[in-house]
Design an enzyme around this catalytic site. Structure first.
Site, mmCIF file in Angstrom:
data_model
loop_
_atom_site.group_PDB
_atom_site.id
_atom_site.type_symbol
_atom_site.label_atom_id
_atom_site.label_comp_id
_atom_site.label_asym_id
_atom_site.label_seq_id
_atom_site.Cartn_x
_atom_site.Cartn_y
_atom_site.Cartn_z
ATOM 1 C CE LYS A 180 45.408 91.605 65.227
ATOM 2 N NZ LYS A 180 44.873 91.077 66.520
ATOM 3 C CD GLU A 256 59.705 91.656 70.396
ATOM 4 O OE1 GLU A 256 59.938 90.441 70.608
ATOM 5 O OE2 GLU A 256 58.913 92.329 71.055
ATOM 6 C CB CYS A 290 59.583 87.605 72.811
ATOM 7 S SG CYS A 290 59.685 89.344 73.265
ATOM 8 C CD GLU A 389 59.211 82.478 71.807
ATOM 9 O OE1 GLU A 389 59.556 83.568 72.316
ATOM 10 O OE2 GLU A 389 58.572 82.417 70.740
#
Length: 485
Positions: A180, A256, A290, A389
């Protein structure tokens, strides 16, 4: 969209070797983040199409897993070669739907393909063991077997490489896959489907379910009893939801997730080298990765020099259309991403941060997704960006006095994906590398990603590893055979 090979641009889901419309005929739009141009209307699949893809993957598993490892290896190798043959077209598709500069997009295609090459070779190296038995009338053998149908849920920031990094080891192990892709960037995934079919993968081995309803499709993938493994790259918040859903059928899971990478500059560091590493680790993909540096820490003795040089290097970068030569940083992916950066910047300024360069949308245009590299001096741990983040081109620099202080600040986060530091004291290098609570630590370099190394984090950045010899283990079950003689 002008391509050397137009058939690489597909708009329908890829299920059982065919490109098919959604059962309802519904579609969703994909836009170029630079100029908001409509690129494609893509099949908007749901629960039924996802279940169909899973069933085809299960049927294909009996065929694919039955192939000798050398045969799977040859097909994967051909898939790798086709990706390199069409690197320009794949990169153009990627830049148009995601925004990153064309040169950077080509780098992603080659990086993504390197995982296919790596695991094409690892397919032939799934070794077992013999273990000395506890009695003379027994023999103990350990073998490894493919887990079965796997699901890969991938993000928009690396729409090619995040797929190949998950799919290649799964296929090498003998598994089949349902992907997906992110709704913002499905076109890169579908192009890989074209090349997978051309490489000789049997129908159903690789399936791509495109959707604008991530929640529904994700729940099917995480709860369906036929799916034996889930691999997800994305936010920690969503990862926790998927992990909880996957527990209903006790699936293998690899996550992750988010990061909060520190970048430490000790007083004996080569400052020019640190600046080069800082630019690479901070501004790749407009800061939307990331493992991008989230917090810079510079020792008080070199703080002013580091900020001055980082400001100049950042200001020298060109922001613009990813397809134009000379562009270093493309647009952010969507309006919400820019607003998030603006909110973090507003908070930091209200708490004393000083903007050295950047600080607002390019040309102050309200509708642009271009945001220039922004350097903040006088940052502190009280600012939201210290714990959030950033996922954008903001470089906030904090000052520290001692090794103990900076290690404490660097580890003061629930995340633990990547960390960077520069210094020349080897005793200190070992101490810091071992003390940082991160799955990956870069020492005197701003680039760490390679197919040969295990990629992954600790703490709330997830678990499991992608790449390296360890990556294929995520798609294998260990079976113990006890033979009585």
């Amino acid at each position: 969209m002008q391509l050397n090979r137009p058939d690489l641009l597909q708009t329908n889901a890829f299920i059982n070797g065919q490109f098919v419309k959604a059962n309802s005929g519904a579609t969703f739009e994909v836009h170029n983040p630079f100029d908001h141009e409509l690129l494609a209307e893509v099949a908007d699949c749901g629960k039924a199409e996802t279940e169909e893809a899973i069933q085809h993957a299960q049927d294909a598993f009996k065929i694919w897993n039955g192939y000798r490892a050398a045969k799977r290896s040859r097909i994967l190798r051909r898939w790798y070669e086709l990706q390199l043959e069409h690197v320009d077209d794949l990169a153009r598709i990627l830049t148009l739907e995601q925004g990153k500069p064309f040169t950077e997009a080509k780098g992603e295609i080659k990086y993504g393909a390197s995982f296919v090459e790596w695991f094409a070779e690892e397919a032939k190296r799934v070794y077992g063991d013999t273990i000395p038995a506890q009695t003379t009338d027994k023999r103990i053998v350990v073998i490894k077997q493919a887990v079965g149908v796997c699901a890969a849920i991938t993000p928009w920031n690396f729409p090619n490489a995040m797929i190949t990094r998950k799919v290649a080891p799964a296929l090498a192990a003998g598994c089949t896959v349902v992907i997906k892709p992110a709704e913002l960037t499905p076109l890169s995934a579908l192009a890989l489907g074209v090349l997978a079919r051309e490489a000789g993968m049997p129908d159903g081995v690789l399936n791509i379910v495109t959707t604008n309803d991530a929640e529904t499709v994700g729940k099917v993938l995480t709860t369906h009893p036929t799916v034996k493994k889930i691999s997800f790259t994305g936010s920690t918040e969503v990862g926790k939801i998927l992990m909880k859903q996957a527990s209903s059928t006790v699936k293998k899971v690899s996550l992750e997730l988010g990061g909060n990478a520190p970048f430490i500059v000790f007083k004996d560091a080569d400052i020019d080298a640190a600046i080069e590493g800082a630019i690479a680790s901070k501004y790749r993909n407009a800061g939307q990765t990331c493992i991008c540096t989230n917090r810079f820490f510079a020792h008080a003795d070199v703080y002013d020099e580091f900020v001055k040089k980082l400001t100049k290097a950042s200001a020298d970068l060109t922001v613009g259309n990813g397809l134009e030569k000379g562009t270093d940083i493309g647009p952010m992916v969507e309006e919400d991403a820019v607003k998030s950066v603006e909110e973090l910047l507003k908070d930091a300024k209200s708490k004393g941060a000083t903007v050295k360069t950047g600080g607002s949308r390019a040309n102050d245009a309200a509708d642009t997704l271009l945001f220039p590299p922004t350097v903040l001096a006088d940052a502190t741990s009280e600012m939201d960006l210290f714990r959030t983040e950033i996922f954008g081109p903001i470089a906030a620099v904090l000052k520290f006095e001692s090794e103990e202080e900076v290690i404490k600040m660097a580890n003061d986060t629930p995340y633990g994906l990547a960390a960077y530091f520069y210094g020349n004291d080897y005793a200190q290098i070992w101490r810091v590398a071992e003390t940082l609570e991160y799955g990956m630590v870069a020492i005197n370099t701003g680039s760490i990603s390679t197919a040969a190394a295990p990629f992954g984090g600790v703490k709330e950045s997830g678990f499991g590893r992608e790449g390296s010899k360890y990556g294929i283990e995520e798609y294998l079950n260990i079976k113990y055979l006890c033979w009585g003689l």
